[in-house]
Design a protein around this motif. Structure first.
Motif, PDB file in Angstrom:
ATOM      1  N   VAL A 196       0.763  -1.211  -0.037  1.00 60.91           N
ATOM      2  CA  VAL A 196      -0.069  -0.039   0.225  1.00 60.91           C
ATOM      3  C   VAL A 196       1.067   1.256  -0.139  1.00 60.91           C
ATOM      4  O   VAL A 196       1.792   1.191   0.937  1.00 60.91           O
ATOM      5  CB  VAL A 196      -0.920  -0.045   1.020  1.00 60.91           C
ATOM      6  CG1 VAL A 196      -1.807   1.267   1.191  1.00 60.91           C
ATOM      7  CG2 VAL A 196      -1.552  -1.280   1.367  1.00 60.91           C
ATOM      8  N   LEU A 197       0.834   2.130  -1.188  1.00 54.39           N
ATOM      9  CA  LEU A 197       1.597   3.350  -0.995  1.00 54.39           C
ATOM     10  C   LEU A 197       1.302   4.164   0.305  1.00 54.39           C
ATOM     11  O   LEU A 197       0.132   4.295   0.765  1.00 54.39           O
ATOM     12  CB  LEU A 197       1.045   4.180  -2.090  1.00 54.39           C
ATOM     13  CG  LEU A 197       1.316   3.654  -3.611  1.00 54.39           C
ATOM     14  CD1 LEU A 197       0.900   4.402  -4.618  1.00 54.39           C
ATOM     15  CD2 LEU A 197       2.768   3.102  -3.863  1.00 54.39           C
ATOM     16  N   THR A 198       2.579   4.794   0.904  1.00 50.56           N
ATOM     17  CA  THR A 198       2.481   5.392   1.962  1.00 50.56           C
ATOM     18  C   THR A 198       1.446   6.648   1.905  1.00 50.56           C
ATOM     19  O   THR A 198       0.487   6.708   2.773  1.00 50.56           O
ATOM     20  CB  THR A 198       3.776   5.988   2.353  1.00 50.56           C
ATOM     21  OG1 THR A 198       4.676   4.783   2.526  1.00 50.56           O
ATOM     22  CG2 THR A 198       3.593   6.810   3.726  1.00 50.56           C
ATOM     23  N   LEU A 199       1.397   7.259   0.818  1.00 58.65           N
ATOM     24  CA  LEU A 199       0.688   8.591   0.673  1.00 58.65           C
ATOM     25  C   LEU A 199      -0.911   8.194   0.641  1.00 58.65           C
ATOM     26  O   LEU A 199      -1.761   8.870   1.115  1.00 58.65           O
ATOM     27  CB  LEU A 199       1.087   9.421  -0.487  1.00 58.65           C
ATOM     28  CG  LEU A 199       2.369  10.088  -0.686  1.00 58.65           C
ATOM     29  CD1 LEU A 199       2.555  11.109  -1.872  1.00 58.65           C
ATOM     30  CD2 LEU A 199       2.444  11.044   0.803  1.00 58.65           C
ATOM     31  N   ALA A 200      -1.126   7.083  -0.230  1.00 55.48           N
ATOM     32  CA  ALA A 200      -2.399   6.394  -0.254  1.00 55.48           C
ATOM     33  C   ALA A 200      -3.138   6.180   1.193  1.00 55.48           C
ATOM     34  O   ALA A 200      -4.207   6.398   1.466  1.00 55.48           O
ATOM     35  CB  ALA A 200      -2.290   5.185  -1.225  1.00 55.48           C
ATOM     36  N   ASN A 201      -2.286   5.526   1.934  1.00 57.33           N
ATOM     37  CA  ASN A 201      -2.607   5.183   3.389  1.00 57.33           C
ATOM     38  C   ASN A 201      -2.809   6.333   4.258  1.00 57.33           C
ATOM     39  O   ASN A 201      -3.826   6.414   4.974  1.00 57.33           O
ATOM     40  CB  ASN A 201      -1.617   4.494   3.821  1.00 57.33           C
ATOM     41  CG  ASN A 201      -2.031   3.320   5.138  1.00 57.33           C
ATOM     42  OD1 ASN A 201      -1.503   3.009   6.043  1.00 57.33           O
ATOM     43  ND2 ASN A 201      -3.445   2.769   5.126  1.00 57.33           N
ATOM     44  N   ILE A 202      -1.873   7.312   4.155  1.00 55.47           N
ATOM     45  CA  ILE A 202      -2.252   8.789   4.837  1.00 55.47           C
ATOM     46  C   ILE A 202      -3.497   9.143   4.220  1.00 55.47           C
ATOM     47  O   ILE A 202      -4.488   9.729   5.174  1.00 55.47           O
ATOM     48  CB  ILE A 202      -0.950   9.646   4.415  1.00 55.47           C
ATOM     49  CG1 ILE A 202       0.019   9.074   5.155  1.00 55.47           C
ATOM     50  CG2 ILE A 202      -1.579  11.092   5.009  1.00 55.47           C
ATOM     51  CD1 ILE A 202       1.303  10.138   4.712  1.00 55.47           C
ATOM     52  N   VAL A 203      -4.046   9.130   2.959  1.00 54.63           N
ATOM     53  CA  VAL A 203      -5.336   9.762   2.679  1.00 54.63           C
ATOM     54  C   VAL A 203      -6.395   8.867   2.987  1.00 54.63           C
ATOM     55  O   VAL A 203      -7.289   9.317   3.640  1.00 54.63           O
ATOM     56  CB  VAL A 203      -5.364   9.729   1.115  1.00 54.63           C
ATOM     57  CG1 VAL A 203      -6.650  10.183   0.412  1.00 54.63           C
ATOM     58  CG2 VAL A 203      -4.495  10.626   0.348  1.00 54.63           C
ATOM     59  N   CYS A 204      -6.212   7.675   3.224  1.00 59.31           N
ATOM     60  CA  CYS A 204      -7.131   6.650   3.798  1.00 59.31           C
ATOM     61  C   CYS A 204      -7.517   7.039   5.404  1.00 59.31           C
ATOM     62  O   CYS A 204      -8.639   7.160   5.766  1.00 59.31           O
ATOM     63  CB  CYS A 204      -6.447   5.353   3.785  1.00 59.31           C
ATOM     64  SG  CYS A 204      -7.651   3.799   4.532  1.00 59.31           S
TER      65      CYS A 204
END
Length: 484
Positions: free
Chosen positions: A405-413
């Motif tokens: 899971v991309l770190t930035l995507a997990n932050i957005v999640c």
């Protein structure tokens, strides 16, 4: 002073129709029927833009383009193509036209107002402001009947204007009935607005949807000025940024992610970066900010605000990373526009299992919308695709897990979940954070370092030791330098 247009088309009827329309839209228009006359017109005058039919003869369109490229390198040019098959069959390639300096390609069939949209996408703020016919004083109020769907809304105490009003301003009288209280070009009258706000208790102002881009353009400029002003409280800066971001997202969701829309988005992202980078007391606002409406546009703004605030806590944060994340946040739910109409306003907790399966497709639908947009980088597209993926593998659409899971995507999640809790339960930000932390199973959805950084969003940054780095199993997208 009116912006000048040169229209080059062998069809004199089209020329007359176009000229009449653009003159009504406050342009100054010259029309010619062949390339030789076009070159002579350009030699004798300066034009904001040239609209030229590819079928132009005596000199051909290609000859005129080469003339422009040699002599007027910054000239805006829109090429009109009568037959799409010329492009589909490779007779004309947009790539070749762009290399010759063409700004836009418009393929028929379309109506003249479409050309106005293209032109407005390339107007600078100075172009816009100089083209408004300035008047002394304020025009008489005028009642009009138009559909409610034709208007955008802004809180009356959050509306700002240049000295000359850039577009018509209305108040709502009843369903589909409005009163125009300020006309384009009027001297801005705070007194008139205060009368409606204080005496008549009006809470909102309205403007035409087709003026939304002008609103965004001016408020992007105003936001930058306010962010740079150290005497303006952080709360006020966030509110102005909120207004322009929400209207920008509304524009993108309504008209689509067109090149000119993306260009305005880059300005919004620049302002987001400047706010989180320069405002040392922003944490105070983030602890208590509740000035939002439960709409998709407000939701996207809050996700953008808290996502970028989390990223700011990392050593690897950079201007490029923050602006990439901001763009992805503004578009993260764009795929919902492709869901069936019954999903509008439907909460996930109220969905049937069958509906939820359809809902889970919106990240892929969003990716499909942006996949072929060259002006959006791949990191933005991947964040849109993965913004519901969870670190423990319980997310969707692919159930990715851990470092996949991309770190930035997990932050957005994380920010997305947080904002849903805050809005759905009407909680203050710190209470919404506590609700996330108390859910021992739910917190596994996020890389643990993200939770640590999110907590720091609400703490005085002067008290934070900034030597924390990501664990080795985390993937960082688009940028590893620390912002200067």
């Amino acid at each position: 002073m009116a912006l000048k247009l040169l229209i080059v088309d062998p069809d004199e009827t089209w020329n007359s129709k176009s000229k009449a329309y653009f003159v009504e839209q406050m342009y100054e228009v010259t029309t010619v029927v062949n390339g030789k006359e076009a070159q002579l017109a350009m030699y004798n005058d300066k034009f904001f833009a040239v609209i030229m039919n590819y079928a132009t003869e005596n000199h051909s369109c290609m000859q005129v383009l080469k003339f422009i490229k040699t002599n007027y390198t910054s000239q805006r040019v829109i090429i009109v193509v009568n037959d799409r098959q010329l492009i589909d069959n490779g007779v004309i390639t947009e790539e070749k036209l762009l290399k010759l300096g063409v700004t836009e390609v418009a393929v028929r069939p379309f109506e003249v107002p479409y050309l106005k949209e293209l032109l407005e996408g390339h107007q600078s703020l100075s172009d816009l402001m100089s083209s408004v016919p300035k008047k002394e004083g304020v025009s008489e109020e005028k009642e009009v009947s138009m559909t409610d769907e034709s208007f955008s809304k802004i809180r009356i105490d959050e509306f700002y204007s240049s000295q000359a009003v850039l577009f018509d301003i209305y108040i709502k009288l009843s369903d589909n009935k409005y009163l125009k209280i300020l006309h384009t070009g009027d001297t801005f009258s705070k007194e008139r607005l205060d009368k409606y706000k204080n005496e008549k208790k009006v809470e909102s102002l309205y403007f035409h949807n087709n003026d939304r881009r002008k609103f965004i353009q001016y408020n992007n400029f105003l936001t930058k000025k306010l962010i740079d002003n150290k005497n303006v409280p952080a709360y006020n800066k966030v509110n102005v940024l909120k207004n322009v971001t929400e209207k920008y997202i509304e524009e993108a969701f309504t008209v689509g992610i067109k090149p000119q829309v993306i260009e305005q988005g880059k300005e919004v992202c620049e302002n987001v970066f400047q706010l989180v980078e320069s405002q040392s007391d922003l944490y105070n606002v983030l602890r208590s900010y509740q000035n939002f409406d439960p709409t998709a546009y407000s939701h996207a703004f809050l996700v953008t605000l808290y996502t970028t605030a989390i990223i700011k806590q990392f050593e690897w944060q950079s201007k490029a990373t923050i602006e990439t994340a901001a763009m992805a946040c503004m578009f993260h739910d764009i795929g919902k526009t492709k869901l069936p109409p019954e999903f509008v306003g439907l909460s996930t907790k109220d969905m049937t299992p069958e509906q939820f399966e359809v809902y889970k497709k919106h990240p892929e639908l969003g990716f499909e919308i942006v996949e072929n947009i060259r002006t959006l980088n791949n990191s933005v597209k991947q964040i849109i695709l993965q913004h519901h993926e969870a670190f423990d593998g319980t997310g969707f659409p692919f159930g990715k897990k851990g470092s996949k899971v991309l770190t930035l995507a997990n932050i957005v999640c994380l920010a997305d979940d947080f904002v849903h809790i805050m809005i759905d339960h009407k909680l203050q930000p710190t209470e919404a954070l506590k609700k996330i932390l108390m859910n021992k199973e739910g917190v596994k959805r996020y890389n643990s370092i993200l939770i640590e950084k999110f907590i720091k969003v609400f703490v005085d940054p002067d008290k934070i030791n900034k030597d924390t780095v990501l664990p080795s199993n985390s993937r960082i997208v688009n940028g590893s330098k620390k912002a200067s």
